[in-house]
Design a protein around this motif. Structure first.
Motif, PDB file in Angstrom:
ATOM      1  N   UNK A  61     113.665  19.983   9.671  1.00 21.95           N
ATOM      2  CA  UNK A  61     112.959  21.130  10.213  1.00 21.95           C
ATOM      3  C   UNK A  61     111.535  20.725  10.526  1.00 21.95           C
ATOM      4  N   UNK A  62     110.785  21.649  11.133  1.00 24.90           N
ATOM      5  CA  UNK A  62     109.398  21.346  11.475  1.00 24.90           C
ATOM      6  C   UNK A  62     108.559  22.611  11.498  1.00 24.90           C
ATOM      7  N   UNK A  63     107.383  22.520  10.903  1.00 24.68           N
ATOM      8  CA  UNK A  63     106.369  23.560  11.014  1.00 24.68           C
ATOM      9  C   UNK A  63     105.081  22.874  11.439  1.00 24.68           C
ATOM     10  N   UNK A  64     104.450  23.387  12.495  1.00 21.13           N
ATOM     11  CA  UNK A  64     103.267  22.741  13.057  1.00 21.13           C
ATOM     12  C   UNK A  64     102.145  23.755  13.251  1.00 21.13           C
ATOM     13  N   UNK A  65     100.926  23.300  13.017  1.00 21.34           N
ATOM     14  CA  UNK A  65      99.741  24.119  13.229  1.00 21.34           C
ATOM     15  C   UNK A  65      99.157  23.829  14.605  1.00 21.34           C
ATOM     16  N   UNK A  66      98.821  24.863  15.330  1.00 24.04           N
ATOM     17  CA  UNK A  66      98.290  24.718  16.684  1.00 24.04           C
ATOM     18  C   UNK A  66      96.859  24.184  16.632  1.00 24.04           C
ATOM     19  N   UNK A  67      96.618  23.067  17.355  1.00 22.49           N
ATOM     20  CA  UNK A  67      95.288  22.460  17.367  1.00 22.49           C
ATOM     21  C   UNK A  67      94.585  22.608  18.712  1.00 22.49           C
ATOM     22  N   UNK A  68      95.220  23.293  19.663  1.00 27.92           N
ATOM     23  CA  UNK A  68      94.641  23.530  20.976  1.00 27.92           C
ATOM     24  C   UNK A  68      95.650  24.270  21.827  1.00 27.92           C
ATOM     25  N   UNK A  69      95.210  24.784  22.966  1.00 32.47           N
ATOM     26  CA  UNK A  69      96.119  25.476  23.871  1.00 32.47           C
ATOM     27  C   UNK A  69      95.942  24.882  25.261  1.00 32.47           C
ATOM     28  N   UNK A  70      96.962  24.162  25.726  1.00 31.68           N
ATOM     29  CA  UNK A  70      96.848  23.421  26.975  1.00 31.68           C
ATOM     30  C   UNK A  70      96.735  24.332  28.188  1.00 31.68           C
ATOM     31  N   UNK A  71      97.356  25.502  28.160  1.00 33.01           N
ATOM     32  CA  UNK A  71      97.280  26.394  29.317  1.00 33.01           C
ATOM     33  C   UNK A  71      95.950  27.147  29.350  1.00 33.01           C
ATOM     34  N   UNK A  72      95.258  27.204  28.235  1.00 28.35           N
ATOM     35  CA  UNK A  72      93.959  27.874  28.183  1.00 28.35           C
ATOM     36  C   UNK A  72      92.792  26.876  28.197  1.00 28.35           C
ATOM     37  N   UNK A  73      93.113  25.578  28.303  1.00 25.53           N
ATOM     38  CA  UNK A  73      92.063  24.575  28.431  1.00 25.53           C
ATOM     39  C   UNK A  73      91.375  24.209  27.150  1.00 25.53           C
TER      40      UNK A  73
END
Length: 242
Positions: A196-208
């Motif tokens: 399984x995998x749980x990941x923390x978001x470190x940026x948003x590519x569509x929002x720059x």
């Protein structure tokens, strides 16, 4: 049996369940939430630590960056008796409204990488084990944590994620992109392991707000802080899965 050439572990050296972050530094962060932590081996990008969490023995093993090194870790952990692996990583969001520090539990990973294709056709699914997926979601609910649950993409080329790539992933409603899950899921399925995998978001590519675009360090502060929350949820899932 001789020790594995990269992890430098043999059967009996590790536990049945392993948390597998990419960053060796995150091994120490996970171990700090556990008891009885003991370093088993350190070599290249791989650091292996045994510990217990609420009485449950587990192993923590870094995989480095990308599917090739993650595949080596999964292969060698399987060879010495590990039956469950959970990726605890970071990821770049691909949908508007997913914020830095949010957590994503993956229901599958698009194979936009080359490693899994050396093992099997790209038409075969890269998906987590249902019991691991459920344990991660249940841990979030039990702790009143909001998580995004859905498909992600695994990509080999961090600096070649063009606007066209990002747009295609966004249009397909892929939640985020990272660099390891597709190989981890595919190898685990082939070997009869749970993953399984749980990941923390470190940026948003569509929002720059790609990782490194607005900070002097690799991870924004909010992502650093919320990695701890993802670690806590993964440890609760371990206790549930034991």
């Amino acid at each position: 049996m001789a020790k594995q050439p990269h992890l430098l572990v043999a059967p009996g050296d590790v536990n049945d369940i392993a948390l597998i972050p990419g960053d060796p530094g995150r091994v120490d962060r996970i171990a700090s939430q556990c008891e009885d932590a003991e370093v088993v081996s350190e070599n290249r990008e791989y650091k292996v630590v045994n510990a217990t969490y609420e009485g449950t023995p587990l192993t923590i093993c870094s995989t480095g960056i990308g599917c090739p090194s993650a595949a080596i870790a999964v292969e060698e952990l399987d060879a010495v008796g590990v039956d469950t692996v959970i990726r605890v990583g970071t990821t770049g969001a691909l949908q508007e409204g997913i914020e830095i520090g949010d957590m994503i539990v993956a229901t599958g990973a698009a194979k936009d990488e080359g490693t899994s294709k050396r093992y099997e056709s790209e038409t075969l699914p890269a998906v987590p084990d249902y019991t691991v997926l459920s344990a991660l979601v249940d841990a979030a609910e039990a702790n009143d944590e909001d998580v995004h649950v859905g498909p992600i993409a695994s990509d080999d080329a961090f600096y070649a994620e063009t606007d066209e790539y990002v747009s295609a992933w966004e249009d397909a409603n892929i939640l985020s992109v990272e660099m390891e899950a597709a190989a981890v899921f595919s190898l685990a399925r082939r070997k009869g392991m749970r993953a399984g995998a749980i990941c923390t978001v470190d940026g948003n590519l569509v929002e720059g707000t790609q990782k490194g675009a607005t900070e002097d360090e690799e991870l924004p502060e909010k992502a650093k802080d919320n990695v701890e929350r993802a670690i806590s949820l993964s440890l609760d899932a371990v206790a549930d899965l034991a």
